[in-house]
Structure formats: structure tokens, C-alpha cells
Design a protein around this motif. Structure first.
Motif, short mmCIF file in Angstrom:
data_model
loop_
_atom_site.label_atom_id
_atom_site.label_comp_id
_atom_site.label_asym_id
_atom_site.label_seq_id
_atom_site.Cartn_x
_atom_site.Cartn_y
_atom_site.Cartn_z
N ALA A 60 46.18 61.88 38.45
CA ALA A 60 46.80 61.18 37.46
C ALA A 60 45.21 59.28 38.14
O ALA A 60 44.80 59.80 38.72
N VAL A 61 45.41 57.94 37.38
CA VAL A 61 44.65 57.24 37.76
C VAL A 61 45.04 56.16 37.63
O VAL A 61 46.14 55.67 36.53
N VAL A 62 45.39 55.73 39.16
CA VAL A 62 46.30 54.04 38.50
C VAL A 62 45.15 53.29 39.58
O VAL A 62 44.25 53.41 40.36
N VAL A 63 45.13 52.34 38.66
CA VAL A 63 44.22 51.39 38.86
C VAL A 63 44.91 49.93 39.46
O VAL A 63 45.87 49.85 38.16
N ALA A 64 44.63 49.09 39.92
CA ALA A 64 44.68 47.80 40.61
C ALA A 64 44.25 46.83 40.88
O ALA A 64 42.79 46.93 41.11
N SER A 65 44.61 46.11 40.82
CA SER A 65 43.96 44.46 40.48
C SER A 65 44.87 43.70 40.15
O SER A 65 45.90 43.27 39.94
N ALA A 66 44.48 41.94 41.62
CA ALA A 66 45.04 41.43 41.67
C ALA A 66 45.60 40.82 40.18
O ALA A 66 45.71 39.53 39.82
N LEU A 67 43.81 40.42 39.77
CA LEU A 67 43.74 39.21 38.70
C LEU A 67 43.75 39.92 37.71
O LEU A 67 42.66 39.55 36.56
N LEU A 122 44.12 59.82 41.24
CA LEU A 122 42.82 58.72 42.29
C LEU A 122 43.74 56.92 41.85
O LEU A 122 43.73 56.55 40.70
N LEU A 123 43.64 56.62 43.25
CA LEU A 123 43.96 54.81 43.03
C LEU A 123 42.15 53.86 43.34
O LEU A 123 41.64 54.47 44.67
N VAL A 124 42.09 53.52 42.82
CA VAL A 124 40.86 51.97 42.06
C VAL A 124 41.13 51.60 42.46
O VAL A 124 42.58 50.36 41.38
N LEU A 125 40.80 50.55 43.12
CA LEU A 125 41.37 48.86 43.72
C LEU A 125 40.44 48.33 43.23
O LEU A 125 38.54 48.59 43.36
N VAL A 126 40.26 47.25 42.39
CA VAL A 126 39.71 46.15 42.06
C VAL A 126 39.01 44.80 42.37
O VAL A 126 40.33 44.34 42.19
N GLU A 127 38.21 44.50 42.81
CA GLU A 127 38.56 43.13 43.11
C GLU A 127 37.63 42.52 42.83
O GLU A 127 36.06 41.80 42.80
N GLN A 128 37.93 40.97 40.64
CA GLN A 128 36.61 40.38 40.75
C GLN A 128 36.76 39.00 41.34
O GLN A 128 38.11 38.69 41.66
N SER A 129 35.64 38.61 41.76
CA SER A 129 35.81 37.10 42.55
C SER A 129 35.86 36.12 41.46
O SER A 129 35.85 36.04 40.30
N ALA A 130 37.25 34.99 41.66
CA ALA A 130 37.14 33.93 40.60
C ALA A 130 36.01 33.15 40.83
O ALA A 130 36.50 32.29 40.56
N VAL A 131 34.76 32.65 41.51
CA VAL A 131 34.28 32.05 41.65
C VAL A 131 33.29 32.27 41.63
O VAL A 131 32.81 33.54 41.69
N PRO A 132 32.39 31.58 40.34
CA PRO A 132 31.06 32.71 40.21
C PRO A 132 30.29 32.77 40.89
O PRO A 132 29.65 31.94 41.85
N GLY A 133 29.58 33.51 41.05
CA GLY A 133 28.60 34.60 41.89
C GLY A 133 29.25 35.07 43.27
O GLY A 133 28.79 34.97 44.58
N GLY A 134 30.51 34.61 44.26
CA GLY A 134 30.91 35.80 44.73
C GLY A 134 31.20 36.78 44.32
O GLY A 134 30.70 37.52 43.69
N ALA A 135 31.38 37.67 46.15
CA ALA A 135 31.57 39.07 45.89
C ALA A 135 32.45 39.19 45.25
O ALA A 135 34.12 39.52 44.94
N GLU A 136 32.56 40.88 44.80
CA GLU A 136 33.01 41.68 43.37
C GLU A 136 32.91 42.87 44.25
O GLU A 136 31.98 43.82 44.85
N ARG A 137 33.65 43.46 44.01
CA ARG A 137 33.78 45.21 45.19
C ARG A 137 34.96 46.00 44.00
O ARG A 137 35.80 45.29 43.57
#
Length: 176
Positions: A70-77, A149-164
Motif C-alpha cells: 500500500a501507499v499512504v501519503v500524509a500531509s497536514a497541508l 509505504l508511508l510517506v510524510l510530506v511537509e511543505q513550508s507555508a513560508v516562501p523559502g522555508g524548510a521543506e522535507r
């Protein structure tokens, strides 16, 4: 949340962590690899690179000939940068290209991962890491998948912020 944090959540839920990967891993990770077919946002490339690193770290990989995965994608935004791009185009009366339409939902990258790596299990997207672990746990317990497969994606809400992004390949406690 880091790859270690994702691993800890999974272990606390009683799951086995077979492999892990993340972006960035080191100071050498400056330029995110391009993901063909995905434009105007780092969301999908982040998810794909963390997933690639995770799957490549597992000795037998996952996919073709292996257990249903299975593929599980998690992301707050979700794909925040993509949503901002689409909203700007709509507000400005611009025509949206088909690639932006295609990637307008976070499960587009989950489907991409499944197709490219021959992962034949369910594809699910949720809003946070704890929910992702819970979904993976349910899919494994119900027999809907042998691996998740669990994938967590965190994009920054601030331009130039950390993304991981972080990814873990999970199995039931008594398997593999």
C-alpha cells in the motif's frame, strides 16, 4: 516530523520498520530531483524522493513480485505550493495546464509511486503522520496489504522555508 519520528510512531503502533528514507538527508541535498510530469511545486518531488530512498534501502525493495504494498501519503497541508499556484491562476483568469490539473490532489504522487514501483496495494492520503500510521496499521491488519509505504510530506507555508519528506516501509509485527 523527521524520519526518526515517523519510525517511532510506527514502532509505538506495533509495526515493523523495514526501511526508511528522507529528503533532505544531508547538507549535500540542495537541489531536489525533478519528477517528470509534476510542475510548479515541490510536493510530489519531495514525496517521490523520500519514497525512492526508502524503497531502495530495503534489500528486496518492494513491488514487482513482492508482497502487495500500500501507499499512504500524509500531509497536514497537502500540496500547498500547487494550491497557491492554482488559486493564483484562477484569480487571474489564467488557463490552467493539464499537468496542474493532474497534480491538484495529493494522491497524484501516490498513484505515480504505485505505478512506477509496481506497488499494487491500496493508495490512501491522510492529513497527518498519526493518521498515516493508523491507516497503514489497518491495511496491514486487515490483509489488504502485506507492506505499507508511508510517506510524510511537509511543505513550508513560508516562501523559502524548510521543506522535507520522510518515508518508512512498514510490515506487520510478525512478518518478514
Amino acid at each position: 516530523m523527521s524520519a526518526d519520528g515517523l519510525r517511532e510512531l510506527a514502532v509505538a503502533a506495533g509495526l515493523r520498520v523495514l526501511a526508511a528514507g528522507r529528503w533532505p538527508e544531508s547538507a549535500a541535498d540542495v537541489v531536489l530531483p525533478v519528477l517528470p510530469g509534476f510542475v510548479a511545486s515541490s510536493f510530489s518531488p519531495l514525496a517521490a524522493e523520500a519514497a525512492r530512498r526508502c524503497l531502495d534501502a530495503h534489500p528486496s525493495g518492494a513491488g514487482a513480485g513482492g508482497p502487495v504494498t500500500a501507499v499512504v501519503v500524509a500531509s497536514a497541508l497537502g500540496d500547498l505550493a500547487g494550491a497557491v499556484r492554482v488559486a493564483g491562476a484562477v484569480d487571474g483568469g489564467e488557463r490552467l495546464g493539464p499537468l496542474l490539473f493532474f497534480q491538484a490532489v495529493p494522491n497524484a504522487v501516490a498513484g505515480h509511486l504505485a505505478a512506477r514501483r509496481d506497488l499494487t496495494g491500496p493508495v490512501v492520503c491522510v492529513g497527518d503522520a498519526r493518521s498515516g500510521v493508523a491507516v497503514a496499521e489497518g491495511l496491514l491488519a486487515d490483509g489488504d496489504a502485506g507492506l505499507a509505504l508511508l510517506v510524510l510530506v511537509e511543505q513550508s507555508a513560508v516562501p523559502g522555508g524548510a521543506e522535507r519528506a520522510a518515508a518508512v516501509l512498514l510490515a506487520p509485527p510478525d512478518a518478514y
